[in-house]
Design a protein around this motif. Structure first.
Motif, PDB file in Angstrom:
ATOM      1  N   LEU A 169     153.059  88.564 151.072  1.00  0.00           N
ATOM      2  CA  LEU A 169     151.877  88.913 150.289  1.00  0.00           C
ATOM      3  C   LEU A 169     150.658  89.141 151.187  1.00  0.00           C
ATOM      4  CD1 LEU A 169     152.246  86.454 147.254  1.00  0.00           C
ATOM      5  CD2 LEU A 169     152.795  88.890 147.342  1.00  0.00           C
ATOM      6  N   ASN A 170     150.582  88.391 152.275  1.00  0.00           N
ATOM      7  CA  ASN A 170     149.489  88.577 153.236  1.00  0.00           C
ATOM      8  C   ASN A 170     149.553  89.963 153.872  1.00  0.00           C
ATOM      9  OD1 ASN A 170     147.300  86.877 153.913  1.00  0.00           O
ATOM     10  ND2 ASN A 170     148.721  85.260 154.508  1.00  0.00           N
ATOM     11  N   GLN A 171     150.745  90.392 154.225  1.00  0.00           N
ATOM     12  CA  GLN A 171     150.919  91.668 154.909  1.00  0.00           C
ATOM     13  C   GLN A 171     150.749  92.861 153.977  1.00  0.00           C
ATOM     14  OE1 GLN A 171     154.488  91.924 157.296  1.00  0.00           O
ATOM     15  NE2 GLN A 171     154.291  89.821 158.014  1.00  0.00           N
ATOM     16  N   THR A 172     151.198  92.708 152.715  1.00  0.00           N
ATOM     17  CA  THR A 172     151.218  93.863 151.805  1.00  0.00           C
ATOM     18  C   THR A 172     149.978  93.954 150.927  1.00  0.00           C
ATOM     19  OG1 THR A 172     152.489  92.550 150.200  1.00  0.00           O
ATOM     20  CG2 THR A 172     153.736  93.923 151.742  1.00  0.00           C
ATOM     21  N   ALA A 173     149.266  92.850 150.701  1.00  0.00           N
ATOM     22  CA  ALA A 173     148.007  92.812 149.936  1.00  0.00           C
ATOM     23  C   ALA A 173     148.095  93.552 148.600  1.00  0.00           C
ATOM     24  CB  ALA A 173     146.878  93.399 150.779  1.00  0.00           C
ATOM     25  N   PRO A 174     148.982  93.120 147.689  1.00  0.00           N
ATOM     26  CA  PRO A 174     149.065  93.784 146.374  1.00  0.00           C
ATOM     27  C   PRO A 174     147.839  93.470 145.517  1.00  0.00           C
ATOM     28  CG  PRO A 174     150.426  91.811 146.389  1.00  0.00           C
ATOM     29  CD  PRO A 174     149.916  91.987 147.801  1.00  0.00           C
ATOM     30  N   SER A 175     147.514  94.383 144.628  1.00  0.00           N
ATOM     31  CA  SER A 175     146.433  94.141 143.661  1.00  0.00           C
ATOM     32  C   SER A 175     146.949  93.447 142.407  1.00  0.00           C
ATOM     33  CB  SER A 175     145.763  95.461 143.272  1.00  0.00           C
ATOM     34  OG  SER A 175     145.143  96.055 144.386  1.00  0.00           O
ATOM     35  N   LEU A 176     148.211  93.713 142.075  1.00  0.00           N
ATOM     36  CA  LEU A 176     148.870  93.077 140.937  1.00  0.00           C
ATOM     37  C   LEU A 176     150.123  92.362 141.412  1.00  0.00           C
ATOM     38  CD1 LEU A 176     148.835  95.556 137.896  1.00  0.00           C
ATOM     39  CD2 LEU A 176     147.631  93.375 138.103  1.00  0.00           C
ATOM     40  N   LEU A 177     150.390  91.211 140.822  1.00  0.00           N
ATOM     41  CA  LEU A 177     151.572  90.430 141.169  1.00  0.00           C
ATOM     42  C   LEU A 177     152.322  90.077 139.895  1.00  0.00           C
ATOM     43  CD1 LEU A 177     153.347  88.707 143.078  1.00  0.00           C
ATOM     44  CD2 LEU A 177     151.659  86.860 142.819  1.00  0.00           C
ATOM     45  N   PHE A 178     153.581  90.491 139.814  1.00  0.00           N
ATOM     46  CA  PHE A 178     154.449  90.169 138.685  1.00  0.00           C
ATOM     47  C   PHE A 178     155.473  89.147 139.162  1.00  0.00           C
ATOM     48  CE2 PHE A 178     152.974  94.495 138.161  1.00  0.00           C
ATOM     49  CZ  PHE A 178     152.584  94.556 136.834  1.00  0.00           C
ATOM     50  N   GLY A 179     155.610  88.026 138.415  1.00  0.00           N
ATOM     51  CA  GLY A 179     156.574  87.030 138.848  1.00  0.00           C
ATOM     52  C   GLY A 179     156.520  85.772 138.008  1.00  0.00           C
ATOM     53  N   SER A 180     156.684  84.634 138.669  1.00  0.00           N
ATOM     54  CA  SER A 180     156.746  83.329 138.008  1.00  0.00           C
ATOM     55  C   SER A 180     155.632  82.432 138.523  1.00  0.00           C
ATOM     56  CB  SER A 180     158.101  82.680 138.288  1.00  0.00           C
ATOM     57  OG  SER A 180     158.184  82.285 139.656  1.00  0.00           O
ATOM     58  N   SER A 181     155.651  81.186 138.102  1.00  0.00           N
ATOM     59  CA  SER A 181     154.650  80.214 138.569  1.00  0.00           C
ATOM     60  C   SER A 181     154.694  80.050 140.084  1.00  0.00           C
ATOM     61  CB  SER A 181     154.883  78.859 137.903  1.00  0.00           C
ATOM     62  OG  SER A 181     154.625  78.916 136.529  1.00  0.00           O
ATOM     63  N   VAL A 182     155.880  80.188 140.669  1.00  0.00           N
ATOM     64  CA  VAL A 182     156.007  80.030 142.118  1.00  0.00           C
ATOM     65  C   VAL A 182     155.152  81.066 142.836  1.00  0.00           C
ATOM     66  CG1 VAL A 182     157.587  80.132 144.075  1.00  0.00           C
ATOM     67  CG2 VAL A 182     158.316  79.038 141.941  1.00  0.00           C
ATOM     68  N   GLU A 183     155.331  82.326 142.474  1.00  0.00           N
ATOM     69  CA  GLU A 183     154.567  83.400 143.115  1.00  0.00           C
ATOM     70  C   GLU A 183     153.065  83.278 142.813  1.00  0.00           C
ATOM     71  OE1 GLU A 183     158.541  83.984 143.094  1.00  0.00           O
ATOM     72  OE2 GLU A 183     157.451  84.226 141.195  1.00  0.00           O
ATOM     73  N   LYS A 184     152.772  82.878 141.579  1.00  0.00           N
ATOM     74  CA  LYS A 184     151.364  82.734 141.203  1.00  0.00           C
ATOM     75  C   LYS A 184     150.649  81.723 142.094  1.00  0.00           C
ATOM     76  CE  LYS A 184     148.399  80.965 137.510  1.00  0.00           C
ATOM     77  NZ  LYS A 184     148.348  80.378 136.149  1.00  0.00           N
ATOM     78  N   HIS A 185     151.242  80.546 142.246  1.00  0.00           N
ATOM     79  CA  HIS A 185     150.557  79.483 142.981  1.00  0.00           C
ATOM     80  C   HIS A 185     150.546  79.754 144.489  1.00  0.00           C
ATOM     81  CE1 HIS A 185     149.743  76.989 139.531  1.00  0.00           C
ATOM     82  NE2 HIS A 185     150.982  77.150 139.123  1.00  0.00           N
ATOM     83  N   VAL A 186     151.588  80.412 145.002  1.00  0.00           N
ATOM     84  CA  VAL A 186     151.562  80.791 146.419  1.00  0.00           C
ATOM     85  C   VAL A 186     150.466  81.824 146.655  1.00  0.00           C
ATOM     86  CG1 VAL A 186     152.840  81.993 148.229  1.00  0.00           C
ATOM     87  CG2 VAL A 186     153.958  80.210 146.896  1.00  0.00           C
ATOM     88  N   SER A 187     150.311  82.763 145.729  1.00  0.00           N
ATOM     89  CA  SER A 187     149.312  83.827 145.906  1.00  0.00           C
ATOM     90  C   SER A 187     147.888  83.284 145.910  1.00  0.00           C
ATOM     91  CB  SER A 187     149.452  84.882 144.802  1.00  0.00           C
ATOM     92  OG  SER A 187     148.998  84.395 143.549  1.00  0.00           O
ATOM     93  N   LEU A 188     147.658  82.125 145.292  1.00  0.00           N
ATOM     94  CA  LEU A 188     146.319  81.540 145.258  1.00  0.00           C
ATOM     95  C   LEU A 188     145.865  81.062 146.637  1.00  0.00           C
ATOM     96  CD1 LEU A 188     146.469  79.529 141.900  1.00  0.00           C
ATOM     97  CD2 LEU A 188     145.380  81.737 142.340  1.00  0.00           C
ATOM     98  N   MET A 189     146.796  80.993 147.593  1.00  0.00           N
ATOM     99  CA  MET A 189     146.429  80.629 148.958  1.00  0.00           C
ATOM    100  C   MET A 189     145.898  81.820 149.757  1.00  0.00           C
ATOM    101  SD  MET A 189     149.366  77.884 150.078  1.00  0.00           S
ATOM    102  CE  MET A 189     150.802  78.737 149.434  1.00  0.00           C
TER     103      MET A 189
END
Length: 436
Positions: free
Chosen positions: A374-394
């Motif tokens: 996620l750091n390398q690709t810098a998406p504007s939208l993220l589709f997924g689960s709670s795992v991806e959501k909470h990791v993206s908050l970092m």
């Protein structure tokens, strides 16, 4: 690029999949033959995700339940590992039978499966009258999908018999679980469109279904597979045992317009009924979406080329990736597959090789792989689960998050908002437009 299989999965394992299979039956009780710590999560999630009509207000602070009304366990300890768990399993079965469940699932924890206790013999010697199905081993470190499918096959093998009394124009829906995000709305949408085609649903296999309807599964004329990862082997088993053919084993899940059209048309073609209801539904949705998409493009024009990342099961990811890319003009920059379906994953790889060759493709990534991607690709939208959501908050600039897959239980949904099928298209586009 493709990474190797991650060493640290954040998906529920095969034990949780086996529990989900039994808990997906309305009149069931699942007895976990294992330590107490392994029953708390599935018991809580089962209670939260689906209700059992047979469960009444009662004292669940006695032996085996520990204050929760689902998934009692034998709380094995060191002594049980030496001398066996037979006495506890027998006592638990007799106590559970008093609560008048229709079927009892007895599942060995990975630790107790090593002991070698014969659950089938213990059940037989307990002299209970309730139907009981033993799962001696769930596959140790297997996937949620494998544990679910293996257990469903054992359940169906115990309760179904071949019959010639088929229900005309009828299907079984296979490939959904009560742990799936938004599963009730998705199943309702599938049933709705099948009804428009004049097709009856006999049973939704182990996803909030009654025991009576599961026992009637042999009377269906066709099996339809919703998600390959959770239904392909079940469908193959039912065809071999009961002679019920299947459709949609080779197609992606019905997310988005094109995938939904293909999925439902294959069912209409099997029964030789008109596809007009499908065409009508597709036109209705396109007509409703067009003004909103036109306004969004005129005002901000951010959809075209909008970078997004998506994480889910391969049959789901393939459908949604092509829908976002082709219909909305969004650009995938990172794709993660959690449960791999052989055919849908191959289709996904071929699609990316043809259209999007430089996409990061991960298989069951751990937190570190996910954060790095996620750091390398810098998406504007993220589709997924709670795992991806909470990791993206970092991340310094977290993307907007839209839930599509489990584990995700942070939103209460009381309205009819499916993700699958034609009404699912409305939900997804609504979420995307509101997010941007």
């Amino acid at each position: 690029m493709m990474n190797n299989f991650s060493k640290a999965s954040h998906r529920p394992d095969s034990l949780i999949g086996a529990i989900a299979a039994f808990e997906g039956i309305q009149e069931s009780c699942t007895l976990l033959n294992g330590p107490i710590g392994c029953k708390m999560y599935p018991s809580y999630m089962s209670s939260m995700l689906t209700s059992h009509p047979k469960i009444v207000l009662a004292n669940y602070f006695d032996d085996f339940y520990f204050g929760q009304n689902r998934v009692p366990c034998t709380y094995i300890d060191q002594q049980d590992f030496v001398y066996g768990s037979e006495s506890k399993v027998t006592r638990a079965l007799k106590q559970i039978e008093q609560r008048q469940h229709g079927i009892i699932g007895v599942i060995n924890h990975s630790g107790t499966s090593i002991i070698g206790d014969d659950l089938s013999r213990i059940i037989q010697n307990s002299d209970i009258k309730t139907i009981a199905v033993a799962v001696e081993s769930t596959g140790f470190t297997g996937t949620f999908a494998s544990g679910f499918q293996d257990t469903v096959i054992q359940i169906l093998d115990s309760i179904t018999n071949k019959t010639s009394q088929k229900i005309p124009m009828s299907v079984n829906i296979i490939g959904s679980t009560i742990f799936h995000y938004n599963w009730e709305n998705d199943v309702a949408e599938i049933k709705r469109i099948l009804e428009l085609l004049g097709i009856e649903t006999v049973s939704v296999i182990c996803a909030g279904e009654s025991l009576v309807n599961l026992q009637k599964a042999a009377q269906a004329e066709l099996n339809v597979v919703l998600n390959e990862e959770y239904g392909d082997r079940i469908a193959t088993y039912l065809e071999a045992k009961l002679g019920i053919p299947s459709v949609n084993l080779n197609s992606s899940a019905p997310y988005g317009l094109s995938a939904s059209e293909i999925w439902f048309k294959s069912i209409a073609d099997f029964f030789k009924v008109s596809c007009k209801p499908i065409t009508f539904e597709s036109c209705r949705v396109r007509k409703k979406c067009y003004p909103a998409l036109t306004r969004a493009s005129a005002l901000i024009d951010v959809l075209r080329g909008l970078p997004f990342a998506i994480f889910g099961d391969s049959s789901q990811v393939y459908s949604l990736t092509s829908f976002f890319y082709e219909y909305l003009g969004m650009l995938p920059v990172a794709i993660g597959v959690k449960e791999v379906g052989a055919k849908s994953f191959e289709s996904l790889k071929q699609y990316l090789a043809k259209n999007l060759q430089n996409i990061s493709l991960l298989i069951n990534p751990d937190q570190f792989e996910l954060l790095d991607c996620l750091n390398q690709t810098a998406p504007s939208l993220l589709f997924g689960s709670s795992v991806e959501k909470h990791v993206s908050l970092m991340l310094p600039n977290p993307p907007q998050f839209i839930p599509i897959t489990f584990p995700y239980y942070e939103r209460v949904t009381l309205t009819n908002r499916p993700l699958i099928g034609f009404n699912g298209v409305l939900t997804i586009i609504e979420d995307v437009l509101n997010a941007i």
